[in-house]
Design a protein around this motif. Structure first.
Motif, short mmCIF file in Angstrom:
data_model
loop_
_atom_site.label_atom_id
_atom_site.label_comp_id
_atom_site.label_asym_id
_atom_site.label_seq_id
_atom_site.Cartn_x
_atom_site.Cartn_y
_atom_site.Cartn_z
N ALA A 45 37.09 40.31 39.86
CA ALA A 45 37.80 38.82 39.68
C ALA A 45 37.51 38.63 37.96
N LEU A 48 39.31 41.09 35.72
CA LEU A 48 40.82 40.72 35.42
C LEU A 48 40.64 39.52 34.59
N VAL A 49 39.61 38.50 34.49
CA VAL A 49 39.68 37.65 33.42
C VAL A 49 39.32 38.19 32.05
N ASN A 52 42.68 39.76 31.06
CA ASN A 52 43.70 38.94 30.55
C ASN A 52 43.38 38.35 28.91
N GLU A 59 47.57 34.29 30.98
CA GLU A 59 46.93 34.34 32.34
C GLU A 59 45.66 34.16 32.49
N SER A 62 44.31 30.91 34.00
CA SER A 62 44.51 31.17 35.67
C SER A 62 43.60 31.90 36.65
N SER A 63 43.23 33.23 35.78
CA SER A 63 42.24 33.91 36.61
C SER A 63 40.94 33.55 36.64
N GLU A 66 40.73 30.95 39.20
CA GLU A 66 40.50 31.64 40.60
C GLU A 66 39.02 31.77 40.81
#
Length: 423
Positions: A45, A48-49, A52, A59, A62-63, A66
């Motif tokens: 996760a 992904l940050v 982005n 995004e 948002s990431s 999460e």
């Protein structure tokens, strides 16, 4: 002194955190260090940050949210505000502080270096998990000391795969570690001479446990997994995998080198140096014997051991003028593999050809191929699978080759490696 390591699967939710407490209560935690990974799939996760941050700023928040939501849900499940109002406030406050630090870095960072940014950001997974676990254990009466591992394990600045500075690490652990209490710290992380966060490579938490064990002259290291011990094959890819009761250091190092995911490749070297036994046990059944790895033991039972590495790249080279591939060429090839940070898993060469199976961790394949094509005829097969069988027999080889195209096969006395793709 004993060192325990708990991976992400063991702390993927509140019940997992509670189970750590249960394991400690069952097996004892006197003079114990607990090394913990990020919770569940947090590392993915946070990756992904990072992605982005570089590629899709819209995004980014948002990431990040999460990741925060996931950890807050675990906190809410662990702490009852009515019963533990002060502790609850402190746990949430510490987690919010960590997210504030992370946000601040993402807003103020000026470095365009992906590997540097990766290491500064990714480690928050471990900082979050250990903070939550430490606070929970204190709440239920298991008093412990939270350690920021970056203050004790020092490395160079080879970000994402840092090398340990053993003399500085030994000095800091010897002077700052209190062995008389239960200690909780992060796996995977260290820091360089400028105190920037570094990482020891994916799955590096096992290595962290071994580093501490070596520096503390520990009696043993136990890695707690969701499997009963070291198996002869990954049950996600192979049917009818079997538990290995005992493995020698040498055999375990061979398995780790070839990619057995249950043990980090660097973990066993410091343990072997001081003959510290390593146990791999199930956190679901903590009193079962699991697997013992140590000195002067033979593989028990003596059966083929299967390892698979997927998403590999097979690069095949030949000379443009049919001249021999000799030492000078091979030296040049390896210089380029090193320059582009390729992890080499198999090598095979003949008079006029050279093949190598690599893992492109740093996404440098196109640059490498462009460089190689200036001097060689080059072909590459992407997304191939590399199978390694220790203590192989013909039946084991047949099991791997069925319904696949064999691109490369290499046999030695104790090991066979086969590069394949689906038919």
């Amino acid at each position: 002194m004993q060192v325990f390591k708990f991976g992400g699967a063991s702390v993927k939710d509140a019940n997992g955190v509670k189970n750590i407490a249960s394991v400690l209560q069952k097996v004892g935690y006197k003079k114990t260090l607990v090394v913990v990974s990020a919770m569940g799939k947090t590392t993915n996760a946070i990756e992904l940050v990072i992605k982005n941050y570089f590629e899709n700023k819209t995004e980014l928040q948002s990431s990040l949210q999460e990741v925060k939501k996931y950890h807050n849900e675990i906190l809410l499940d662990l702490f009852d505000p009515d019963s533990y109002r002060d502790v609850n406030h402190q746990a949430f406050k510490k987690i919010n502080t960590l997210f504030d630090e992370l946000n601040s870095f993402l807003k103020t960072n000026k470095s365009p270096d992906y590997n540097f940014v990766y290491d500064q950001v990714i480690g928050y997974g471990e900082l979050l998990s250990t903070t939550i676990i430490s606070e929970y254990l204190n709440t239920i009466g298991i008093k412990n000391n939270w350690i920021d591992v970056r203050n004790q394990i020092k490395t160079d600045n080879y970000y994402r795969r840092a090398n340990v500075n053993w003399s500085d690490t030994q000095r800091l652990i010897s002077s700052k570690f209190d062995p008389s209490v239960l200690n909780i710290t992060q796996g995977f992380l260290g820091s360089d001479e400028n105190n920037f966060t570094t990482t020891l490579g994916r799955e590096g938490s096992d290595y962290t446990a071994a580093i501490y064990a070596y520096c503390l002259n520990a009696e043993s290291v136990t890695i707690w997994k969701d499997v009963p011990g070291v198996l002869n094959a990954d049950p996600r890819y192979f049917e009818n995998s079997q538990l290995l009761n005992k493995i020698s250091y040498r055999e375990a190092i061979e398995l780790a080198f070839y990619g057995a995911s249950v043990i980090h490749p660097k973990t066993l070297q410091p343990l072997q140096g001081k003959e510290i036994p390593l146990f791999v046990k199930s956190f679901l059944n903590p009193e079962a014997p699991g697997t013992q790895i140590g000195k002067n033991v033979t593989l028990d039972p003596m059966i083929p051991c299967f390892i698979v590495k997927k998403k590999q790249i097979l690069i095949s080279l030949s000379s443009l003028d049919f001249s021999y591939i000799v030492e000078e060429n091979i030296s040049e090839i390896f210089t380029l593999l090193h320059r582009y940070k390729m992890k080499v898993d198999v090598i095979q060469n003949s008079a006029i050809s050279f093949s190598v199976c690599v893992d492109d961790l740093y996404n440098n394949l196109d640059k490498l191929l462009h460089h190689l094509k200036a001097k060689f005829k080059v072909t590459s097969d992407e997304n191939v699978s590399l199978y390694t069988i220790r203590h192989y027999n013909q039946s084991a080889i047949n099991q791997i080759e069925i319904d696949k195209t064999v691109l490369l096969k290499q046999l030695t006395q104790g090991t066979v490696q086969i590069v394949v793709k689906p038919l």
